[in-house]
Scaffold this active site. Structure first.
Site, PDB file in Angstrom:
ATOM      1  NE  ARG A  15      76.186  77.361  96.651  1.00  0.00           N
ATOM      2  CZ  ARG A  15      76.283  78.598  96.732  1.00  0.00           C
ATOM      3  NH1 ARG A  15      77.568  79.028  96.988  1.00  0.00           N
ATOM      4  NH2 ARG A  15      75.352  79.218  97.292  1.00  0.00           N
ATOM      5  CG  HIS A 207      71.654  83.353  99.857  1.00  0.00           C
ATOM      6  ND1 HIS A 207      71.876  81.904  99.392  1.00  0.00           N
ATOM      7  CD2 HIS A 207      73.182  83.431 100.400  1.00  0.00           C
ATOM      8  CE1 HIS A 207      73.129  81.715  99.883  1.00  0.00           C
ATOM      9  NE2 HIS A 207      73.926  82.415 100.412  1.00  0.00           N
ATOM     10  CB  CYS A 240      81.208  83.337 100.700  1.00  0.00           C
ATOM     11  SG  CYS A 240      81.981  83.759  99.186  1.00  0.00           S
TER      12      CYS A 240
HETATM   13  P1  HMG Z   1      89.009  82.628  85.024  1.00  0.00           P
HETATM   14  O1  HMG Z   1      90.299  82.000  85.691  1.00  0.00           O
HETATM   15  O2  HMG Z   1      88.831  83.895  84.667  1.00  0.00           O
HETATM   16  O3  HMG Z   1      88.468  81.515  83.919  1.00  0.00           O
HETATM   17  O4  HMG Z   1      87.826  82.008  86.180  1.00  0.00           O
HETATM   18  P2  HMG Z   1      88.696  81.622  82.511  1.00  0.00           P
HETATM   19  O5  HMG Z   1      87.651  81.487  81.724  1.00  0.00           O
HETATM   20  O6  HMG Z   1      89.707  82.568  82.144  1.00  0.00           O
HETATM   21  O7  HMG Z   1      89.222  80.282  82.288  1.00  0.00           O
HETATM   22  C1  HMG Z   1      90.419  79.844  82.659  1.00  0.00           C
HETATM   23  C2  HMG Z   1      90.413  78.263  82.673  1.00  0.00           C
HETATM   24  O8  HMG Z   1      89.646  77.715  83.572  1.00  0.00           O
HETATM   25  C3  HMG Z   1      90.440  77.656  81.336  1.00  0.00           C
HETATM   26  O9  HMG Z   1      91.168  76.552  81.288  1.00  0.00           O
HETATM   27  C4  HMG Z   1      88.910  76.930  81.494  1.00  0.00           C
HETATM   28  O10 HMG Z   1      88.701  76.199  80.812  1.00  0.00           O
HETATM   29  C5  HMG Z   1      88.877  76.727  83.024  1.00  0.00           C
HETATM   30  P3  HMG Z   1      92.727  76.337  80.635  1.00  0.00           P
HETATM   31  O11 HMG Z   1      92.258  76.759  79.016  1.00  0.00           O
HETATM   32  O12 HMG Z   1      93.302  77.378  81.139  1.00  0.00           O
HETATM   33  O13 HMG Z   1      92.878  74.769  80.693  1.00  0.00           O
HETATM   34  N1  HMG Z   1      87.459  76.853  83.358  1.00  0.00           N
HETATM   35  C6  HMG Z   1      86.703  75.842  84.135  1.00  0.00           C
HETATM   36  N2  HMG Z   1      86.996  74.581  84.480  1.00  0.00           N
HETATM   37  C7  HMG Z   1      85.868  73.994  85.034  1.00  0.00           C
HETATM   38  N3  HMG Z   1      84.773  74.400  85.183  1.00  0.00           N
HETATM   39  C8  HMG Z   1      84.508  75.702  85.087  1.00  0.00           C
HETATM   40  C9  HMG Z   1      85.363  76.446  84.230  1.00  0.00           C
HETATM   41  N4  HMG Z   1      85.641  77.846  83.694  1.00  0.00           N
HETATM   42  C10 HMG Z   1      86.723  78.250  83.183  1.00  0.00           C
HETATM   43  N5  HMG Z   1      83.310  76.329  85.020  1.00  0.00           N
HETATM   44  C11 HMG Z   1      85.632  81.654  86.967  1.00  0.00           C
HETATM   45  C12 HMG Z   1      86.691  82.386  85.990  1.00  0.00           C
HETATM   46  C13 HMG Z   1      84.219  81.978  86.834  1.00  0.00           C
HETATM   47  C14 HMG Z   1      85.704  80.174  86.227  1.00  0.00           C
HETATM   48  C15 HMG Z   1      86.006  81.472  88.231  1.00  0.00           C
HETATM   49  O14 HMG Z   1      86.416  82.803  88.633  1.00  0.00           O
HETATM   50  C16 HMG Z   1      85.235  80.633  89.130  1.00  0.00           C
HETATM   51  O15 HMG Z   1      85.355  79.525  89.163  1.00  0.00           O
HETATM   52  N6  HMG Z   1      84.468  81.361  90.200  1.00  0.00           N
HETATM   53  C17 HMG Z   1      83.550  80.768  91.038  1.00  0.00           C
HETATM   54  C18 HMG Z   1      83.798  81.317  92.656  1.00  0.00           C
HETATM   55  C19 HMG Z   1      82.745  80.566  93.314  1.00  0.00           C
HETATM   56  O16 HMG Z   1      82.396  79.324  93.135  1.00  0.00           O
HETATM   57  N7  HMG Z   1      82.562  81.236  94.320  1.00  0.00           N
HETATM   58  C20 HMG Z   1      81.756  80.940  95.533  1.00  0.00           C
HETATM   59  C21 HMG Z   1      80.104  80.904  95.127  1.00  0.00           C
HETATM   60  S1  HMG Z   1      79.637  82.348  94.881  1.00  0.00           S
HETATM   61  C22 HMG Z   1      78.673  82.413  96.458  1.00  0.00           C
HETATM   62  O17 HMG Z   1      79.120  81.518  97.529  1.00  0.00           O
HETATM   63  C23 HMG Z   1      77.698  83.428  96.686  1.00  0.00           C
HETATM   64  C24 HMG Z   1      76.341  82.898  97.161  1.00  0.00           C
HETATM   65  O18 HMG Z   1      76.422  82.040  98.267  1.00  0.00           O
HETATM   66  C25 HMG Z   1      75.417  84.104  97.486  1.00  0.00           C
HETATM   67  C26 HMG Z   1      75.675  84.845  98.586  1.00  0.00           C
HETATM   68  O19 HMG Z   1      75.919  84.559  99.560  1.00  0.00           O
HETATM   69  O20 HMG Z   1      75.693  86.133  98.469  1.00  0.00           O
HETATM   70  C27 HMG Z   1      75.799  82.174  95.632  1.00  0.00           C
HETATM   71 MG    MG Z   2      76.131  82.271 100.184  1.00  0.00          MG
END
Ligand code: HMG
Ligand code: MG
Length: 301
Positions: A15, A207, A240
């Protein structure tokens, strides 16, 4: 050092690692990576994310990946879900564990989730409740606990507040993340010591990203303060996409070698893990970012 007798390593390479590859790794390669990591004795293999595919296109095949793996008894395969939509998709895929992911820094929360910290916690609350109703295990993440790529220093109080908020939502464990790998052992020891005064420290994981080469030292510093769960990624895969310049996690091989050599049981077969890392990095066309993998491979040849 006061080291634990046993630790749980949460493998996040499939992931956290693959979400940051410039290209998308083919689904069958992801499936083989997850299956091989589980066979190495890793008790938890974070498999993928049900996030918006426009935000992280590298993991758009989350459902296909989960459908392809051969789950091993006793191994957990958590997935990231940011919101209700993500949870719907994860439930449809039959997952047993999910993770919500917040941040201690406002700027990172906006960049990663398009939400303030308060809005992100509001978004997570129904997700955690519904996941628990479905009998799932729920983990929480707090990013940027040692520094933020946008904001710079992150006050410890903010880390404590967000960690405590996630526990209040009902998660079983919170993984505190040095997302950009800038922390040092003294800083981590102090942070974990302070956290221990506010939240159940035996349910806190660390992490550590390895940007400045501190990932292993930081993880051991946390162990010394009572933590016994640590995230790592095979061959140091990852970074990230929302933290420019951040390197991958502490390499799992480096953590396993350090633990086993210090009398801390991990249950992981280091040789099998190095084989898996070498295989995966042949798929990616580059060498693993793990000193231990490099040394084991050099010794073998
Ligand atoms: P948004 O654009 O604000 O979404 O994104 P929304 O709620 O306004 O929805 C917009 C559209 O997206 C809608 O579709 C939803 O249905 C769709 P429309 O009506 O326009 O056709 N939608 C989705 N589709 C599929 N799957 C979903 C989903 N949610 C909404 N889950 C959102 C908000 C949270 C979705 C977005 O910001 C996002 O996906 N962010 C994820 C970012 C990410 O994955 N980052 C990396 C992981 S974190 C990390 O790496 C840190 C970690 O490792 C720890 C560390 O290192 O510290 C964990
Ligand atoms: Mg991370």
């Amino acid at each position: 050092m006061r080291l634990p007798e046993q630790v749980t390593i949460v493998e996040v390479g499939p992931r956290d690692g693959l979400q940051n590859e410039p290209g998308t790794v083919p689904t069958d390669v992801k499936v083989e990576l997850i299956d091989r990591l589980a066979r190495c004795g890793l008790p938890v293999v974070e498999a993928t994310s049900f996030v918006h595919p426009k935000w992280v296109p590298q993991l758009a095949d989350a459902a296909e990946v989960l459908a392809g793996i051969t789950p091993l008894a006793g191994v957990r395969y958590p997935v990231l879900v940011p919101n209700d939509k993500g949870l719907d998709r994860a439930l449809e895929a039959g997952v047993e564990e999910v993770a919500v992911f917040g941040a201690a820094s406002e700027a990172f929360s906006e960049a990663n989730l398009n939400r303030t910290i308060a809005e992100s916690l509001e978004m997570f609350a129904p997700v955690v409740t519904r996941a628990l109703e479905h009998g799932l295990r729920v983990r929480g993440y707090v990013s940027c606990v040692c520094g933020c790529p946008y904001q710079g220093p992150v006050p410890v109080d903010d880390v404590v507040r967000v960690t405590a908020s996630l526990f209040e939502l009902g998660v079983h464990e919170v993984s505190v993340g040095d997302t950009i790998g800038v922390g040092t052992p003294g800083q981590v020891a102090s942070l974990v010591g302070i956290l221990a005064g506010h939240v159940p420290i035996d349910r806190v994981a660390v992490h550590m990203h390895d940007t400045y080469g501190q990932g292993l030292a930081n993880t051991l510093a946390a162990f010394d303060e009572g933590v016994h769960v640590a995230d790592a990624s095979a061959g140091g895969l990852g970074g990230c996409p929302f933290a420019p310049g951040a390197k991958g996690n502490l390499a799992t091989e480096d953590l396993v070698y350090a633990c086993e050599g210090s009398g801390i049981r991990t249950g992981v077969d280091l040789d099998a893990l190095v084989d898996t890392t070498a295989w995966m990095h042949r798929q990616l066309g580059r060498a693993p970012a793990s000193r231990v993998a490099e040394a084991v491979l050099a010794k073998r040849s």
